[in-house]
Motif scaffolding. Sequence first.
Motif, PDB file in Angstrom:
ATOM      1  N   ASN A 279     -49.637 -10.872 -13.991  1.00  0.00           N
ATOM      2  CA  ASN A 279     -48.281 -10.392 -13.771  1.00  0.00           C
ATOM      3  C   ASN A 279     -48.115  -9.990 -12.315  1.00  0.00           C
ATOM      4  O   ASN A 279     -49.088  -9.682 -11.621  1.00  0.00           O
ATOM      5  N   VAL A 280     -46.893 -10.026 -11.869  1.00  0.00           N
ATOM      6  CA  VAL A 280     -46.556  -9.612 -10.507  1.00  0.00           C
ATOM      7  C   VAL A 280     -45.481  -8.534 -10.596  1.00  0.00           C
ATOM      8  O   VAL A 280     -44.455  -8.726 -11.249  1.00  0.00           O
ATOM      9  N   SER A 285     -43.839  -1.734  -3.040  1.00  0.00           N
ATOM     10  CA  SER A 285     -44.987  -2.598  -2.779  1.00  0.00           C
ATOM     11  C   SER A 285     -44.909  -3.776  -3.739  1.00  0.00           C
ATOM     12  O   SER A 285     -44.056  -3.818  -4.635  1.00  0.00           O
ATOM     13  N   VAL A 286     -45.788  -4.740  -3.564  1.00  0.00           N
ATOM     14  CA  VAL A 286     -45.863  -5.870  -4.485  1.00  0.00           C
ATOM     15  C   VAL A 286     -47.329  -6.109  -4.813  1.00  0.00           C
ATOM     16  O   VAL A 286     -48.187  -6.061  -3.924  1.00  0.00           O
ATOM     17  N   PHE A 287     -47.621  -6.286  -6.091  1.00  0.00           N
ATOM     18  CA  PHE A 287     -49.003  -6.591  -6.433  1.00  0.00           C
ATOM     19  C   PHE A 287     -49.066  -7.563  -7.598  1.00  0.00           C
ATOM     20  O   PHE A 287     -48.213  -7.566  -8.491  1.00  0.00           O
ATOM     21  N   ALA A 288     -50.074  -8.430  -7.514  1.00  0.00           N
ATOM     22  CA  ALA A 288     -50.356  -9.386  -8.575  1.00  0.00           C
ATOM     23  C   ALA A 288     -51.671  -9.004  -9.217  1.00  0.00           C
ATOM     24  O   ALA A 288     -52.618  -8.603  -8.533  1.00  0.00           O
ATOM     25  N   MET A 289     -51.734  -9.118 -10.537  1.00  0.00           N
ATOM     26  CA  MET A 289     -52.953  -8.794 -11.272  1.00  0.00           C
ATOM     27  C   MET A 289     -53.280  -9.933 -12.223  1.00  0.00           C
ATOM     28  O   MET A 289     -52.462 -10.283 -13.076  1.00  0.00           O
ATOM     29  N   ILE A 290     -54.462 -10.500 -12.054  1.00  0.00           N
ATOM     30  CA  ILE A 290     -54.909 -11.596 -12.902  1.00  0.00           C
ATOM     31  C   ILE A 290     -56.124 -11.119 -13.682  1.00  0.00           C
ATOM     32  O   ILE A 290     -57.130 -10.679 -13.096  1.00  0.00           O
ATOM     33  N   ASN A 320     -48.687  -3.710   0.680  1.00  0.00           N
ATOM     34  CA  ASN A 320     -47.983  -2.433   0.786  1.00  0.00           C
ATOM     35  C   ASN A 320     -46.472  -2.574   0.884  1.00  0.00           C
ATOM     36  O   ASN A 320     -45.741  -1.627   0.585  1.00  0.00           O
ATOM     37  N   ASN A 321     -46.001  -3.725   1.344  1.00  0.00           N
ATOM     38  CA  ASN A 321     -44.581  -3.866   1.660  1.00  0.00           C
ATOM     39  C   ASN A 321     -43.941  -4.990   0.859  1.00  0.00           C
ATOM     40  O   ASN A 321     -44.479  -6.094   0.786  1.00  0.00           O
ATOM     41  N   PHE A 410     -43.122 -11.827  -0.168  1.00  0.00           N
ATOM     42  CA  PHE A 410     -44.293 -12.352  -0.867  1.00  0.00           C
ATOM     43  C   PHE A 410     -45.358 -12.884   0.095  1.00  0.00           C
ATOM     44  O   PHE A 410     -46.373 -13.425  -0.349  1.00  0.00           O
ATOM     45  N   GLY A 411     -45.145 -12.730   1.410  1.00  0.00           N
ATOM     46  CA  GLY A 411     -46.030 -13.354   2.384  1.00  0.00           C
ATOM     47  C   GLY A 411     -47.455 -12.853   2.332  1.00  0.00           C
ATOM     48  O   GLY A 411     -48.411 -13.643   2.194  1.00  0.00           O
ATOM     49  N   ALA A 412     -47.652 -11.538   2.440  1.00  0.00           N
ATOM     50  CA  ALA A 412     -49.005 -10.985   2.407  1.00  0.00           C
ATOM     51  C   ALA A 412     -49.646 -11.223   1.039  1.00  0.00           C
ATOM     52  O   ALA A 412     -50.849 -11.515   0.939  1.00  0.00           O
ATOM     53  N   LEU A 413     -48.859 -11.105  -0.020  1.00  0.00           N
ATOM     54  CA  LEU A 413     -49.373 -11.360  -1.368  1.00  0.00           C
ATOM     55  C   LEU A 413     -49.909 -12.773  -1.486  1.00  0.00           C
ATOM     56  O   LEU A 413     -50.965 -13.010  -2.085  1.00  0.00           O
ATOM     57  N   LYS A 414     -49.204 -13.736  -0.914  1.00  0.00           N
ATOM     58  CA  LYS A 414     -49.602 -15.136  -0.994  1.00  0.00           C
ATOM     59  C   LYS A 414     -50.984 -15.364  -0.379  1.00  0.00           C
ATOM     60  O   LYS A 414     -51.788 -16.151  -0.900  1.00  0.00           O
TER      61      LYS A 414
END
Length: 535
Positions: A279-280, A285-290, A320-321, A410-414
Amino acid sequence: MSNRLSSITQAIAKGETSLGIEFGSTRIKAVLIDHSFQTIASGSYEWENQLQDGFWTYSLEDIITGLQKAYADMQQEVEHKYGVPLQTIGSIGFSAMMHGYMAFDDKNELLVPFRTWRNTTTGTAAKQLTERFQFNIPERWSIAHLYQAILNEEEHLPRIRFVTTLAGYIHWLLTGSKALGIGDASGMFPIDESTGDYHESMIRQFDELVACKGYPWKIIDLLPKVYTAGEQAGVLSAAGAKIIDISNQLQAGIPLCPPEGDAGTGMVATNSVRKRTGNVSVGTSVFAMIVLENGLSKVYPEIDIVTTPNGNPVGMVHANNCSSDINAWLGLFREFSDAMGQKVETGQLYNVMLNKALEADPDGGGLLSYGYFSGEHITGLEHGRPLFVRSPESKFNLANFMRTHLFTSFGALKIGMDILTKEEHVAIDRILGHGGLFKTPVVGQKMMAASMNVPVSVLSTAGEGGPWGMAILASYMMNKAHEESLEEFLDYKVFKNVEGQEIHPDSIDVKGFETFMDRYKKGLVIEQTAVDNLA
């Protein structure tokens, strides 16, 4: 009275409800659910962190005030809608932003202001601990904050007797129990999957590392006890009941489930605790967890290893952003609209502006943005400097402007997700999205699907978010069948009839996002220059 209304009224009167309260970065929200897991009342309180002496923080006064006002808001809705006082609840759970540092002395007094996950001041400590443990220790983690304080020789260290997270603090305040759910605990100190507790060898390594300091404590004595989903972690004390409910109607003795972090409640709220699911969460902040089938082949500073609320290992990419810069720009457009005498509702403003991104060039027209309100560890920036850049050749229009800001969120997350999918070949059956961005239909999913190049689903419950997920964990503690796993409880009870919308990635959007990411990575030198020049 309808059967549904009568059923809810009886459930409230008998205490057959569950309450989840989550302390998010911009809002504290209380959600009360019934035995069918439907929200029957809610309350909220808006708040913001403050930069104090170089640290992002929230005051204890704001924490308590926000708790009381969110609860009172929910309590008043119960009495207004159902005509009965809220005197008891079947089960309660608290969740909050993960990580951070709250250190207390033997008189239960906070030694330094609460240091939140948003601080990027622990780089040296995180790097040294990662090398020593051979396990990634992110800058946000509690142990990184503690060790950085040791490296800085801060005066409060000899007096520490307890260190916890925000959720752990609230739980302790209201129950007297120094407890923490395993998901939140995994953001304090590494967890050993085989024992479901803090990693013993790393505990020893840390004590050896700081032995020369002569502190009157061992690290294990400072940390809260670890609990897994389904266990009871205390009861509401008489003093706790008076703190949460200033009307003094709520009775003591209500069982509490383990307090959890917002990562864990996001997994529950999206039914993403099974292996190969992900899930994202998008917000400040934005975080993805697999949820992982197997361990990773090596240590990556971009990947945190945390756990689900029931202890399964999770690969977590946290940036963080995310939405802060978008919100700031839309606030500017609101000011313009107001100045023109055109009052616009918040929902309409977001719907119109975000949907403009669907009309944009696939790559955002050559525009570039970094929405770094705070530092960003994935891209190596210690301080935040929001930046928007264009060249004379860029196609500068509203549609491209909005797509660029969505893409950059979504840049840093990617960067971190590419490590999981392209280098570690982690299998993902589905990704579910939740958070404020998905309140506007389609556009958030479409942009995320382009960035991840996988189908993205949003369930009809996604708008309920973390506090609803926390209420579900509280309900699971009280209502699970014998040996019923959390996965089974979610699949066959909570989400049995929940509908969702799935959007597949568009090949043109995927290629456009890849072009944008090439520009994003090359432009990081511009962002670093902005940070250095304005430091």
